[in-house]
Motif scaffolding. Structure first.
Motif, mmCIF file in Angstrom:
data_model
loop_
_atom_site.group_PDB
_atom_site.id
_atom_site.type_symbol
_atom_site.label_atom_id
_atom_site.label_comp_id
_atom_site.label_asym_id
_atom_site.label_seq_id
_atom_site.Cartn_x
_atom_site.Cartn_y
_atom_site.Cartn_z
ATOM 1 N N LYS A 104 0.827 -1.202 0.000
ATOM 2 C CA LYS A 104 0.000 0.000 0.000
ATOM 3 C C LYS A 104 0.862 1.254 0.000
ATOM 4 O O LYS A 104 1.994 1.245 0.484
ATOM 5 C CB LYS A 104 -0.932 0.001 1.213
ATOM 6 N N LEU A 105 0.301 2.317 -0.540
ATOM 7 C CA LEU A 105 0.963 3.614 -0.570
ATOM 8 C C LEU A 105 0.106 4.590 0.217
ATOM 9 O O LEU A 105 -1.092 4.707 -0.044
ATOM 10 C CB LEU A 105 1.097 4.073 -2.022
ATOM 11 N N SER A 106 0.691 5.268 1.169
ATOM 12 C CA SER A 106 -0.068 6.222 1.970
ATOM 13 C C SER A 106 -0.436 7.443 1.126
ATOM 14 O O SER A 106 0.242 7.737 0.137
ATOM 15 C CB SER A 106 0.746 6.675 3.176
ATOM 16 N N PRO A 107 -1.505 8.162 1.493
ATOM 17 C CA PRO A 107 -1.870 9.380 0.745
ATOM 18 C C PRO A 107 -0.722 10.379 0.656
ATOM 19 O O PRO A 107 -0.523 11.012 -0.386
ATOM 20 C CB PRO A 107 -3.041 9.946 1.546
ATOM 21 N N PHE A 108 0.032 10.530 1.748
ATOM 22 C CA PHE A 108 1.161 11.465 1.736
ATOM 23 C C PHE A 108 2.236 11.006 0.754
ATOM 24 O O PHE A 108 2.805 11.815 0.011
ATOM 25 C CB PHE A 108 1.760 11.590 3.137
ATOM 26 N N ALA A 109 2.516 9.692 0.749
ATOM 27 C CA ALA A 109 3.513 9.159 -0.189
ATOM 28 C C ALA A 109 3.057 9.353 -1.626
ATOM 29 O O ALA A 109 3.854 9.689 -2.507
ATOM 30 C CB ALA A 109 3.767 7.684 0.100
ATOM 31 N N LEU A 110 1.759 9.160 -1.865
ATOM 32 C CA LEU A 110 1.215 9.356 -3.211
ATOM 33 C C LEU A 110 1.383 10.802 -3.655
ATOM 34 O O LEU A 110 1.798 11.073 -4.796
ATOM 35 C CB LEU A 110 -0.261 8.956 -3.239
ATOM 36 N N LEU A 111 1.079 11.750 -2.769
ATOM 37 C CA LEU A 111 1.250 13.170 -3.089
ATOM 38 C C LEU A 111 2.722 13.490 -3.351
ATOM 39 O O LEU A 111 3.045 14.283 -4.241
ATOM 40 C CB LEU A 111 0.715 14.031 -1.950
ATOM 41 N N SER A 112 3.601 12.864 -2.580
ATOM 42 C CA SER A 112 5.037 13.082 -2.775
ATOM 43 C C SER A 112 5.480 12.585 -4.152
ATOM 44 O O SER A 112 6.250 13.249 -4.855
ATOM 45 C CB SER A 112 5.836 12.355 -1.685
ATOM 46 N N TYR A 113 4.975 11.423 -4.530
ATOM 47 C CA TYR A 113 5.318 10.872 -5.843
ATOM 48 C C TYR A 113 4.781 11.755 -6.969
ATOM 49 O O TYR A 113 5.415 11.889 -8.025
ATOM 50 C CB TYR A 113 4.776 9.457 -5.993
ATOM 51 N N ILE A 114 3.606 12.343 -6.776
ATOM 52 C CA ILE A 114 3.057 13.255 -7.785
ATOM 53 C C ILE A 114 3.987 14.449 -7.967
ATOM 54 O O ILE A 114 4.297 14.854 -9.088
ATOM 55 C CB ILE A 114 1.644 13.720 -7.383
ATOM 56 N N ALA A 115 4.446 15.005 -6.842
ATOM 57 C CA ALA A 115 5.356 16.157 -6.904
ATOM 58 C C ALA A 115 6.691 15.770 -7.541
ATOM 59 O O ALA A 115 7.237 16.512 -8.368
ATOM 60 C CB ALA A 115 5.577 16.719 -5.505
ATOM 61 N N VAL A 116 7.213 14.608 -7.173
ATOM 62 C CA VAL A 116 8.483 14.143 -7.747
ATOM 63 C C VAL A 116 8.319 13.916 -9.250
ATOM 64 O O VAL A 116 9.200 14.267 -10.048
ATOM 65 C CB VAL A 116 8.959 12.853 -7.050
ATOM 66 N N SER A 117 7.195 13.343 -9.647
ATOM 67 C CA SER A 117 6.923 13.121 -11.070
ATOM 68 C C SER A 117 6.881 14.445 -11.826
ATOM 69 O O SER A 117 7.385 14.551 -12.954
ATOM 70 C CB SER A 117 5.600 12.374 -11.254
ATOM 71 N N ALA A 118 6.277 15.462 -11.203
ATOM 72 C CA ALA A 118 6.225 16.791 -11.818
ATOM 73 C C ALA A 118 7.635 17.359 -11.993
ATOM 74 O O ALA A 118 7.948 17.979 -13.018
ATOM 75 C CB ALA A 118 5.378 17.729 -10.967
ATOM 76 N N ALA A 119 8.495 17.129 -10.998
ATOM 77 C CA ALA A 119 9.880 17.597 -11.086
ATOM 78 C C ALA A 119 10.626 16.880 -12.210
ATOM 79 O O ALA A 119 11.355 17.502 -12.995
ATOM 80 C CB ALA A 119 10.583 17.374 -9.748
ATOM 81 N N PHE A 120 10.440 15.564 -12.291
ATOM 82 C CA PHE A 120 11.063 14.790 -13.363
ATOM 83 C C PHE A 120 10.580 15.287 -14.721
ATOM 84 O O PHE A 120 11.350 15.408 -15.676
ATOM 85 C CB PHE A 120 10.725 13.305 -13.203
ATOM 86 N N MET A 121 9.276 15.568 -14.792
ATOM 87 C CA MET A 121 8.685 16.038 -16.044
ATOM 88 C C MET A 121 9.281 17.376 -16.454
ATOM 89 O O MET A 121 9.587 17.605 -17.631
ATOM 90 C CB MET A 121 7.171 16.161 -15.873
ATOM 91 N N TYR A 122 9.461 18.260 -15.485
ATOM 92 C CA TYR A 122 10.009 19.587 -15.764
ATOM 93 C C TYR A 122 11.450 19.478 -16.272
ATOM 94 O O TYR A 122 11.809 20.111 -17.272
ATOM 95 C CB TYR A 122 9.964 20.441 -14.496
ATOM 96 N N VAL A 123 12.249 18.673 -15.593
ATOM 97 C CA VAL A 123 13.652 18.489 -16.008
ATOM 98 C C VAL A 123 13.716 17.898 -17.420
ATOM 99 O O VAL A 123 14.471 18.370 -18.279
ATOM 100 C CB VAL A 123 14.397 17.583 -15.014
ATOM 101 N N GLY A 124 12.902 16.866 -17.657
ATOM 102 C CA GLY A 124 12.877 16.248 -18.983
ATOM 103 C C GLY A 124 12.425 17.206 -20.063
ATOM 104 O O GLY A 124 12.940 17.182 -21.189
ATOM 105 N N ASN A 125 11.465 18.055 -19.729
ATOM 106 C CA ASN A 125 10.967 19.030 -20.695
ATOM 107 C C ASN A 125 12.034 20.053 -21.053
ATOM 108 O O ASN A 125 12.161 20.451 -22.221
ATOM 109 C CB ASN A 125 9.740 19.740 -20.126
ATOM 110 N N VAL A 126 12.809 20.495 -20.065
ATOM 111 C CA VAL A 126 13.908 21.434 -20.318
ATOM 112 C C VAL A 126 14.923 20.812 -21.281
ATOM 113 O O VAL A 126 15.386 21.456 -22.232
ATOM 114 C CB VAL A 126 14.598 21.842 -18.999
ATOM 115 N N ILE A 127 15.251 19.536 -21.040
ATOM 116 C CA ILE A 127 16.200 18.841 -21.913
ATOM 117 C C ILE A 127 15.639 18.737 -23.330
ATOM 118 O O ILE A 127 16.333 19.007 -24.322
ATOM 119 C CB ILE A 127 16.520 17.436 -21.362
#
Length: 341
Positions: A104-127
């Protein structure tokens, strides 16, 4: 008989036996990835040919029966999953789909993964944007961003249906559940990077290449750690909504409001501040994602690659086979074509 003499009589593998086992394992890996590659070729070509056939059929219709945006989106997506996916499963049916251990993934962990995914997306988009800029300098002309143009020109409800709802569900089933599942026996590193690379290349353009790969990495990691597809679908859906459809709708609304504002100062102000507010919120999510990633970096764990795979020249056996070579040729063609058109 004492213990020492008992163990002395147990046959131990010789170096020749070990070498033979590694060669057999290497051949098995080569066959597996060749089958996967041929499955991907079947998936890609059948999808492309079906889309082309449908497009030609619709093009032959009278002008007053021209297909709507909804029909065009339907044609662009359904061949992959109604034609391509069954062909892929047929070709690779002997390769078992393994399921990771459920967690199971806690709601807080899920929100953290969403934010991390957004960061990964931003870095990839810059590249991606930087690389496309280089291509544009070499080409002497702009490179068309088809996905951005499609979202900007399309109906918002249709975009929500296909981009926010259907795409995350279908893509997670294929790239995470099926591809990650088939590659899981070869260790986490292979089960994460290979499906993520295919996920990125299937987008067919450099604008999405790097951020799709990085998002694929984190979604694959989440799936392997939780064994639950619903978490990756939720994250994928939110990313497509916030950074895809919502971004386009805000840009369209602000542009239209600015054109129609005239001397209306409030309208002019809204048309200027709304995109800025969106950008500020987006960058805040990205910043939180960077912080979350750094704080949890030491908690990242990957199941090790089995030792018999490590010793069997895995890079050579994964890439130097008919199926993978044909897949790479197809992807090379589509990526080069996306820049030249």
């Amino acid at each position: 008989m004492d213990n020492n003499s008992f163990h002395d009589n147990i046959p131990t593998p010789t170096s020749d036996q070990n070498e033979g086992q590694l060669k057999d394992r290497g051949r098995e890996i080569r066959r597996t990835f060749s089958v996967l590659g041929l499955g991907m070729v079947g998936f890609l070509l059948s999808s492309e040919l079906t889309s082309l056939a449908l497009a030609l059929l619709l093009k032959a219709l009278p002008s007053h029966l021209a297909p709507s945006y909804f029909i065009n989106m339907l044609i662009s997506m359904t061949p992959m999953y109604l034609v391509g996916l069954p062909i892929f499963l047929l070709i690779t049916h002997k390769l078992k789909i393994c399921r990771p251990t459920p967690n199971k993934l806690s709601p807080f962990a899920l929100l953290s993964y969403i934010a991390v995914s957004a960061a990964f997306m931003y870095v990839g988009n810059v590249i991606s944007v930087s690389l496309v800029s280089v291509f544009e300098l070499i080409k002497g002309d702009s490179v068309i961003n088809k996905i951005s143009d499609t979202l900007m020109e399309g109906n918002v409800l249709v975009n929500i249906l296909f981009v926010v709802i259907l795409a995350p569900i279908l893509e997670e089933i294929f790239f995470r559940k099926i591809l990650c599942g088939k590659l899981l026996p070869y260790g986490d590193l292979v089960a994460i990077t290979v499906p993520s690379a295919i996920f990125a290349l299937c987008h067919g353009n450099f604008f999405q290449l790097f951020y799709a790969f990085l998002i694929g990495v984190i979604l694959s990691y989440i799936y392997l750690r939780t064994g639950k597809l619903r978490y990756t679908i939720i994250i994928h859906t939110i990313l497509n909504l916030i950074f895809g459809v919502l971004s386009s709708e805000i840009s369209k609304f602000a542009a239209k409001l600015g054109e129609e504002a005239g001397d209306n100062i409030i309208a002019q102000l809204i048309s200027t501040l709304l995109p800025m507010a969106y950008m500020g919120i987006s960058l805040s999510i990205v910043a939180l994602g960077v912080v979350a990633f750094v704080l949890n970096l030491k908690k990242i764990r990957l199941e090790p690659t089995p030792t018999d795979i490590k010793g069997s020249k895995p890079i050579k056996n994964i890439f130097l086979n008919v199926g993978v070579i044909l897949t790479l040729i197809y992807f090379a063609y589509t990526m080069i074509y996306s820049v030249l058109i």
